[in-house]
Design a protein around this motif. Structure first.
Motif, mmCIF file in Angstrom:
data_model
loop_
_atom_site.group_PDB
_atom_site.id
_atom_site.type_symbol
_atom_site.label_atom_id
_atom_site.label_comp_id
_atom_site.label_asym_id
_atom_site.label_seq_id
_atom_site.Cartn_x
_atom_site.Cartn_y
_atom_site.Cartn_z
ATOM 1 N N LYS A 1 -8.289 -2.976 4.697
ATOM 2 C CA LYS A 1 -7.084 -2.491 5.357
ATOM 3 C C LYS A 1 -6.530 -3.494 6.361
ATOM 4 O O LYS A 1 -5.386 -3.348 6.811
ATOM 5 N N PRO B 1 -1.647 -4.242 2.711
ATOM 6 C CA PRO B 1 -1.880 -2.962 3.394
ATOM 7 C C PRO B 1 -0.771 -2.638 4.396
ATOM 8 O O PRO B 1 -0.055 -3.524 4.871
ATOM 9 N N PHE C 1 -1.354 0.681 -9.058
ATOM 10 C CA PHE C 1 -2.593 0.553 -8.304
ATOM 11 C C PHE C 1 -3.452 1.792 -8.544
ATOM 12 O O PHE C 1 -2.992 2.922 -8.377
ATOM 13 N N ILE C 2 -4.713 1.592 -8.926
ATOM 14 C CA ILE C 2 -5.604 2.716 -9.217
ATOM 15 C C ILE C 2 -6.878 2.645 -8.388
ATOM 16 O O ILE C 2 -7.829 3.388 -8.638
ATOM 17 N N GLY C 3 -6.924 1.756 -7.405
ATOM 18 C CA GLY C 3 -8.123 1.603 -6.581
ATOM 19 C C GLY C 3 -7.965 2.261 -5.227
ATOM 20 O O GLY C 3 -6.911 2.816 -4.899
ATOM 21 N N ASN C 4 -9.013 2.194 -4.413
ATOM 22 C CA ASN C 4 -8.935 2.766 -3.059
ATOM 23 C C ASN C 4 -9.898 2.105 -2.074
ATOM 24 O O ASN C 4 -10.104 2.610 -0.971
ATOM 25 N N LYS C 5 -10.469 0.951 -2.439
ATOM 26 C CA LYS C 5 -11.500 0.344 -1.598
ATOM 27 C C LYS C 5 -11.140 -1.056 -1.116
ATOM 28 O O LYS C 5 -12.005 -1.816 -0.716
ATOM 29 N N LYS D 1 3.920 3.841 -5.620
ATOM 30 C CA LYS D 1 3.526 4.529 -6.850
ATOM 31 C C LYS D 1 3.317 3.525 -7.968
ATOM 32 O O LYS D 1 2.358 3.614 -8.740
ATOM 33 N N TYR E 1 -1.720 -7.734 -2.683
ATOM 34 C CA TYR E 1 -1.773 -6.327 -2.254
ATOM 35 C C TYR E 1 -1.707 -6.319 -0.733
ATOM 36 O O TYR E 1 -2.581 -6.881 -0.055
ATOM 37 N N PRO F 1 -8.232 -3.391 -9.510
ATOM 38 C CA PRO F 1 -7.777 -2.037 -9.150
ATOM 39 C C PRO F 1 -6.339 -1.762 -9.594
ATOM 40 O O PRO F 1 -5.651 -0.955 -8.973
ATOM 41 N N GLU G 1 0.842 -1.204 0.000
ATOM 42 C CA GLU G 1 0.000 0.000 0.000
ATOM 43 C C GLU G 1 0.873 1.249 0.000
ATOM 44 O O GLU G 1 1.849 1.347 0.752
ATOM 45 N N GLY G 2 0.537 2.199 -0.855
ATOM 46 C CA GLY G 2 1.280 3.453 -0.938
ATOM 47 C C GLY G 2 2.331 3.485 -2.032
ATOM 48 O O GLY G 2 2.891 4.551 -2.318
#
Length: 243
Positions: free
Chosen positions: A105, A145, A98-102, A41, A143, A76, A38-39
């Motif tokens: 966590k 978190p 990564f282009i998602g946000n849902k 680029k 992915y 995503p 996560e985070g």
């Protein structure tokens, strides 16, 4: 020997000769899995063509269904480039973004990175009698978190195994996927296979069937082989408790 039989043997020989020539995937990825934190680029992925001829490579992503196409799968991530020519004995850098946000966590999410290769023949080669095989390769994308409370380096020790009648209760209370290469039950000096080549999802519980010959009163242990982030086998022996 008749001319017809000679011709038939020649065709079969040509068929299998070409089959052997293209019977392995020669475009390979550096590494056995992708860990996307996560985070980030983006994440770079290296593909290499080990052939003495160029290949056309196509890349797509899926969310667990091998039949889903990149255009319709709910993913995503995006990759670039998606299709390209890879010259002989050369490499290509792929960018995964990564282009998602849902996504959750409190646990990892899993997706899949796929690529196929087909030889990039010239016009003269296309006209020759060749058997061309299309090879697909599928790689896990985890992915991950930030700030997961569990220790990925002690994942095996955090899993819970309990014997209950003829079942092994297996619980993964962590936020990580546990990739099980193999799980063996050791009882009175005997080994019994429980599972191989499976994944235990985060925050999940499952059951494995125990062989009827297992002595439930013995001090049984489980020999667990997990694959770590680098695709290396990590073997751990854990005591079992009865319920």
């Amino acid at each position: 020997m008749s001319n017809i039989l000679i011709s038939f043997i020649a065709v079969i020989t040509l068929f299998f000769a070409n089959l052997l020539s293209y019977s392995h995937a020669s475009v390979v990825m550096t590494g056995t899995r992708v860990i996307y934190y996560e985070g980030m680029k983006d994440k770079t992925i290296q593909l290499t063509n080990n052939d003495n001829h160029p290949n056309v490579v196509q890349i797509w992503l899926d969310n667990g269904s091998e039949s889903s196409a990149n255009e319709i799968a709910d993913i995503p991530f995006i990759v670039s480039p998606q299709i390209f020519r890879l010259e002989a004995k050369s490499g290509q850098i792929i960018r995964l973004m990564f282009i998602g946000n849902k996504l959750p966590k409190d646990r990892e999410s899993i997706f899949y990175f796929n690529f196929s290769q087909v030889p990039a023949f010239n016009e003269q080669q296309h006209q020759a009698n060749k058997l061309v095989l299309l090879f697909n390769t599928r790689i896990k994308i985890f992915y991950r978190p930030k700030n997961l409370p569990d220790d990925i380096n002690r994942l095996a020790e955090q899993l819970i195994f309990r014997q209950s009648n003829n079942q092994m209760i297996v619980e993964n209370p962590t936020g990580y996927y546990a990739v099980v290469h193999s799980a063996m039950l050791i009882s009175n000096g005997q080994s019994f296979k429980l599972a191989d080549s499976i994944m235990l999802s985060p925050k999940s519980k499952t059951q494995w069937k125990l062989p009827s010959s297992v002595n439930h009163n013995a001090k049984n242990i489980i020999r667990l082989t997990l694959l770590n982030d680098y695709g290396v086998d990590i073997v751990t022996e854990l005591p079992l408790s009865a319920q």
